[in-house]
Write a protein that holds these residues in place. Structure first.
Motif, PDB file in Angstrom:
ATOM      1  N   ALA A 267       0.828  -1.210   0.000  1.00  0.00           N
ATOM      2  CA  ALA A 267       0.000   0.000   0.000  1.00  0.00           C
ATOM      3  C   ALA A 267       0.860   1.257   0.000  1.00  0.00           C
ATOM      4  N   GLU A 292      -7.003   1.610   4.162  1.00  0.00           N
ATOM      5  CA  GLU A 292      -8.138   1.305   3.298  1.00  0.00           C
ATOM      6  C   GLU A 292      -9.115   2.468   3.218  1.00  0.00           C
ATOM      7  N   LEU A 297      -5.713   2.650  -0.396  1.00  0.00           N
ATOM      8  CA  LEU A 297      -4.533   1.945  -0.912  1.00  0.00           C
ATOM      9  C   LEU A 297      -4.532   0.453  -0.598  1.00  0.00           C
ATOM     10  N   LEU A 298      -5.563  -0.020   0.092  1.00  0.00           N
ATOM     11  CA  LEU A 298      -5.563  -1.411   0.531  1.00  0.00           C
ATOM     12  C   LEU A 298      -6.982  -1.964   0.544  1.00  0.00           C
ATOM     13  N   CYS A 324      -3.140   4.371  -7.802  1.00  0.00           N
ATOM     14  CA  CYS A 324      -2.548   4.067  -6.499  1.00  0.00           C
ATOM     15  C   CYS A 324      -1.317   4.936  -6.225  1.00  0.00           C
TER      16      CYS A 324
END
Length: 359
Positions: A267, A292, A297-298, A324
């Protein structure tokens, strides 16, 4: 000249302390690195040419690790007593008990809330907390540890993945047997043999095989695994120097893992990352929730069946990586350089100065 003992048990902890040790050594401080002969840790310190002392060669079983603890602490104590250390630091347990024998302060970094781990880990945390002087945690850490807690606005992985220290090297492609820019997927499997993993599961053998066969229809697949792989998956094992794993993560089109650290690393490096294990849920750790919900990013999943739709969406979106990377820039702009912060905390604590960091 001050002396600091540093416990680094896992490869991630070696990465964490590597730049911190460099900063401390620049500032009139001697550092003594104690490592455990487990997994890839020894190979990593050798690749980095880091002076170290092996204080433990633990048994394979979880219960064996617990029973081996007194011997490990005594070995570490004898070594650090000769070095006349002023302070010890680590990620829990070893520095706490050893500091009690040495009668010096102990500083622990942790980003794992003990309340989401197994009962054995909770007991372990409470006992070691009796001998811990300071806890350093991310601001995302959900639990209040009282006056002992110092919160830093960062992630531990930024100690080695911050742009000041990490620079992507695309020479990883030929090491992987790929042409530059060729897309690939990196999968990481956890061994789940640590004390804090009691009762927690990741991918089953059947799920691992099914996942690889499904994903390889789209692009090359590489596997990084803490434990041994079944014969069917050995040909996918990534064979690169251990200190190049972050380049493999950075240039991947997708990372899928049932581990904790590599999920955060993926991430933070701006690679689309999916995490799936038994920790995920309403009581999940704060750092994963923040990655998240705040940064996007997750992906966190508790069930294997949830992976397929998200992985297909990522693979089919040609802009997934670009998106991302943009989100990563937002994170980097908001987070602090944790290497500088930890170095300052350790130095001020040793000097016992009248600062917020003093013990």
């Amino acid at each position: 000249m001050k002396n600091i003992g540093i416990f680094a048990i896992t490869p991630a902890q070696i990465h964490f302390y590597r730049n911190i040790i460099c900063e401390l050594n620049k500032k009139d401080t001697n550092t003594y690195l104690l490592v455990r002969d487990y997994g890839e840790t020894i190979q990593l310190v050798k690749e980095f040419e880091m002076p170290h002392f092996i204080f433990s060669r633990p048994p394979d079983s979880k219960y064996g690790k617990i029973l081996n603890l007194p011997k490990e602490v005594l070995t570490a104590y004898k070594y650090l007593r000769e070095k006349n250390v002023d302070l010890v630091t680590g990620f829990g347990i070893y520095e706490s008990f050893t500091s009690a024998l040495l009668n010096v302060p102990a500083i622990t970094f942790t980003d794992s809330e003990y309340s989401v781990n197994a009962f054995t880990y909770v007991i372990q945390f409470y006992i070691s907390s009796l001998f811990t002087d300071k806890y350093i945690t991310p601001t995302s850490f959900k639990q209040d540890l009282g006056k002992k807690q110092i919160r830093v606005n960062s992630f531990k992985e930024l100690a080695y993945l911050h742009p000041k220290y990490y620079h992507p090297d695309d020479s990883i492609f030929p090491l992987l047997g790929l042409s530059k820019g060729e897309p690939y997927i990196l999968i990481r499997f956890n061994a789940f043999d640590a004390v804090h993993d009691f009762g927690v599961t990741g991918f089953s053998l059947e799920e691992k095989i099914e996942m690889v066969r499904s994903l390889e229809k789209h692009m090359r697949v590489f596997i990084s695994s803490e434990g041994s792989l079944p014969e069917e998956l050995c040909k996918y094992q990534v064979r690169i120097p251990k200190n190049r794993i972050h380049d493999a993560i950075y240039f991947a089109s997708l990372v899928i893992t049932d581990t904790q650290t590599m999920a955060t690393e993926g991430a933070i490096l701006g690679t689309p990352t999916i995490r799936c294990n038994g920790f995920v849920g309403s009581a999940d750790m704060g750092n994963f929730i923040e990655l998240e919900r705040r940064y996007g990013l997750l992906y966190n999943f508790s069930k294997y069946e949830e992976i397929s739709p998200s992985s297909k969406k990522i693979i089919q979106n040609p802009n997934s990586k670009i998106e991302c990377q943009r989100k990563r820039e937002i994170l980097l702009n908001e987070k602090e350089n944790i290497t500088d912060l930890i170095s300052q905390i350790l130095i001020h604590s040793v000097k016992l100065e009248n600062t917020p960091y003093a013990i």
